[in-house]
Structure formats: C-alpha cells, structure tokens
Scaffold this motif. Structure first.
Motif, short mmCIF file in Angstrom:
data_model
loop_
_atom_site.label_atom_id
_atom_site.label_comp_id
_atom_site.label_asym_id
_atom_site.label_seq_id
_atom_site.Cartn_x
_atom_site.Cartn_y
_atom_site.Cartn_z
N GLU A 91 -48.19 -48.25 24.50
CA GLU A 91 -48.36 -48.31 25.95
C GLU A 91 -47.06 -48.79 26.60
OE1 GLU A 91 -51.02 -47.40 27.64
OE2 GLU A 91 -52.39 -47.06 25.94
N LYS A 92 -46.58 -48.05 27.55
CA LYS A 92 -45.42 -48.45 28.36
C LYS A 92 -44.20 -48.83 27.51
CE LYS A 92 -48.22 -50.12 32.22
NZ LYS A 92 -48.53 -51.27 33.11
N ILE A 93 -43.84 -47.97 26.56
CA ILE A 93 -42.65 -48.23 25.76
C ILE A 93 -41.41 -47.78 26.54
CG2 ILE A 93 -42.75 -46.01 24.55
CD1 ILE A 93 -41.70 -47.52 22.07
N LYS A 94 -40.37 -48.61 26.53
CA LYS A 94 -39.17 -48.34 27.32
C LYS A 94 -38.12 -47.65 26.44
CE LYS A 94 -36.30 -48.64 30.82
NZ LYS A 94 -35.77 -49.90 31.33
N ILE A 95 -37.63 -46.53 26.91
CA ILE A 95 -36.55 -45.81 26.22
C ILE A 95 -35.22 -46.40 26.70
CG2 ILE A 95 -35.45 -43.58 25.83
CD1 ILE A 95 -38.25 -43.85 24.63
N VAL A 141 -33.36 -38.73 26.77
CA VAL A 141 -34.62 -39.07 27.44
C VAL A 141 -34.33 -40.00 28.62
CG1 VAL A 141 -36.91 -40.06 27.15
CG2 VAL A 141 -35.79 -38.92 25.21
N PRO A 142 -34.86 -39.71 29.81
CA PRO A 142 -34.67 -40.61 30.95
C PRO A 142 -35.15 -42.02 30.61
CG PRO A 142 -35.59 -38.54 31.68
CD PRO A 142 -35.61 -38.50 30.18
N PRO A 143 -34.38 -43.05 30.98
CA PRO A 143 -34.71 -44.44 30.60
C PRO A 143 -35.87 -45.00 31.42
CG PRO A 143 -32.77 -44.42 31.98
CD PRO A 143 -33.12 -42.99 31.73
N LEU A 144 -37.07 -44.52 31.13
CA LEU A 144 -38.27 -44.95 31.84
C LEU A 144 -39.28 -45.50 30.84
CD1 LEU A 144 -38.60 -41.77 34.10
CD2 LEU A 144 -37.57 -43.95 34.74
N LYS A 145 -40.43 -45.93 31.36
CA LYS A 145 -41.50 -46.39 30.48
C LYS A 145 -42.50 -45.25 30.28
CE LYS A 145 -41.29 -51.30 31.63
NZ LYS A 145 -42.03 -52.48 32.18
N TYR A 146 -42.92 -45.06 29.04
CA TYR A 146 -43.80 -43.95 28.70
C TYR A 146 -45.01 -44.43 27.90
CZ TYR A 146 -39.66 -41.13 29.80
OH TYR A 146 -38.57 -40.56 30.41
N LYS A 147 -46.09 -43.69 28.04
CA LYS A 147 -47.23 -43.86 27.14
C LYS A 147 -47.09 -42.81 26.05
CE LYS A 147 -52.27 -43.92 26.76
NZ LYS A 147 -53.57 -43.83 27.47
N ILE A 148 -47.23 -43.24 24.80
CA ILE A 148 -47.01 -42.34 23.67
C ILE A 148 -48.20 -42.41 22.72
CG2 ILE A 148 -45.53 -41.84 21.67
CD1 ILE A 148 -43.21 -43.06 23.26
N ILE A 149 -48.72 -41.26 22.34
CA ILE A 149 -49.77 -41.17 21.34
C ILE A 149 -49.26 -40.35 20.15
CG2 ILE A 149 -52.10 -40.35 20.81
CD1 ILE A 149 -52.84 -40.75 23.72
N ILE A 150 -49.30 -40.96 19.00
CA ILE A 150 -48.84 -40.32 17.76
C ILE A 150 -50.07 -40.04 16.89
CG2 ILE A 150 -47.35 -40.56 15.74
CD1 ILE A 150 -45.87 -42.79 17.39
N SER A 151 -50.22 -38.80 16.43
CA SER A 151 -51.42 -38.45 15.67
C SER A 151 -51.12 -37.28 14.73
CB SER A 151 -52.57 -38.09 16.61
OG SER A 151 -52.23 -36.94 17.38
N GLY A 152 -52.10 -36.97 13.90
CA GLY A 152 -51.95 -35.82 13.01
C GLY A 152 -52.91 -35.87 11.84
#
Length: 211
Positions: A91-95, A141-152
């Motif tokens: 949640e809200k990871i910063k690049i 990647v633009p230096p913003l905060k993102y929500k990321i879901i990793i799955s598989g």
C-alpha cells in the motif's frame, strides 16, 4: 675510410640514443600506470541507525568524483501458497525520484508473475517463469506513491510445503559531485517491517525496519 667509419659510429650512437629514450619513455609510462590512483571505494552511512516504518532513510557518502552509482533498496518475502496461488499487496509504496529509476519484482518457485499497479488507473503486467523464476521490471516510473498487488500461480512441488520467495527492488542512479560526495533520501511509509538490503556501488549493508 675514416669518414665512413665516423658516419657509421654516428648512426650507431643515434640509434642507441633513440632506443634509450624510447625505453625510458616506456618505463615512465608503465610506472605511471602502477602509481596512478585507483577508483575510490564507495563509503556511506545511513540514518536513523534504527529506523521504523514511516521514517525517511537518509544516506550520505563518498566515492570517486563525478562517479555514477546505482543505489538499490530491496527486501525478500516468503509467501504462503493457497490453492496453488500466491498474492502480496503493498500500500502506498514510494518510487524513488530520478529519470533512471527502476522497480523490479522477482518471484522464485512460480509458474508466472502478475503485477498490478494503481495510481489513477490499474496497470497490469505479467511474465511467465523460466526454471521457476519470473521477473518484471519497469523503469522511468514517476516518483509517486502506488498501490501494488503481486500475484500468480505457484510452481507445483509434490510432497513439499509450497511457498514462493518474492524479491522487490527499487533502484536509482546517483552521481557524486566534484568532491566525490553524494546523498539521497528514501521514504519508508508504505513499506513492510523487516530486513532490507541497501546497496550503493560496490558497498552493501543490511538494515532492519521496525514496525
């Protein structure tokens, strides 16, 4: 006869002098290679020394003047597998800021890897595994905060408890100033608590991010 002899002697002396000069120049050149200063070792410190989630990691260090360095922050997670699948959310990871930044996710023990990233809209990326390992990388990647879901889908391992090892890495390119100094900040809000590897140039350290 004497004139010819003098001429020959003069040519011989000039030839010897030429060889001597060339030999001395070669020796000085090789000596210069041996005594020329080597590239400075990357040396840096990180603060705070005992960081917690939400702190901003501040890194200051030195290397060779105007040297380009790759700075990486990474962590590893062992994920349980349920029904043959795995999933992990950030949640809200910063690049990190920088035109040469790179965000990389690697899954080990997987059939495939899916990466869903959301800022305003969802963007989906996927990769099939080779030898049980799959990697997805995204640069600039633009230096913003993102929500990321990793799955598989996890790799099937009959007779063994199935798990997946996930490695997440964020990197950027740094450049030292004319005195060889550099610094950068990395916010930790949105990151999970645990151990992190910070690598800058040829130097690597492990830190623990407390809850």
């Amino acid at each position: 006869m004497k004139t010819k002899s003098c001429v020959n002697n003069t040519k011989s002396i000039k030839s010897k002098r030429t060889k001597l000069v060339l030999g001395l120049l070669s020796a000085f050149f090789l000596l210069g290679l041996f005594i020329s200063p080597a590239a400075a070792k990357t040396d840096w410190k990180i603060s705070p020394s005992n960081p917690s989630v939400g702190d901003t990691l501040k890194v200051k260090g030195t290397a060779s003047p105007e040297e380009k360095l790759i700075a990486e922050v990474s962590f590893v997670k062992d994920l349980p597998v349920t029904g043959g699948r795995y999933q992990y959310s950030l949640e809200k990871i910063k690049i990190p800021r920088g035109k040469d930044n790179l965000f990389t996710v690697t899954g080990e023990g997987v059939e495939n890897l899916n990466l869903s990233v959301k800022k305003l809209i969802w963007i989906d990326l996927s990769s099939d595994a080779s030898g049980g390992t799959a990697t997805i990388s995204q640069g600039h990647v633009p230096p913003l905060k993102y929500k990321i879901i990793i799955s598989g889908d996890a790799l099937s391992t009959p007779g063994k408890h199935s798990s997946v090892k996930l490695k997440v890495t964020a990197s950027q390119t740094l450049k030292t100033n004319q005195k060889g100094k550099f610094n950068f900040n990395y916010p930790t809000s949105g990151l999970p608590a645990g151990k992190y590897t910070v690598k800058i140039g040829n130097s690597e350290k492990t830190i623990e991010l407390k809850p």
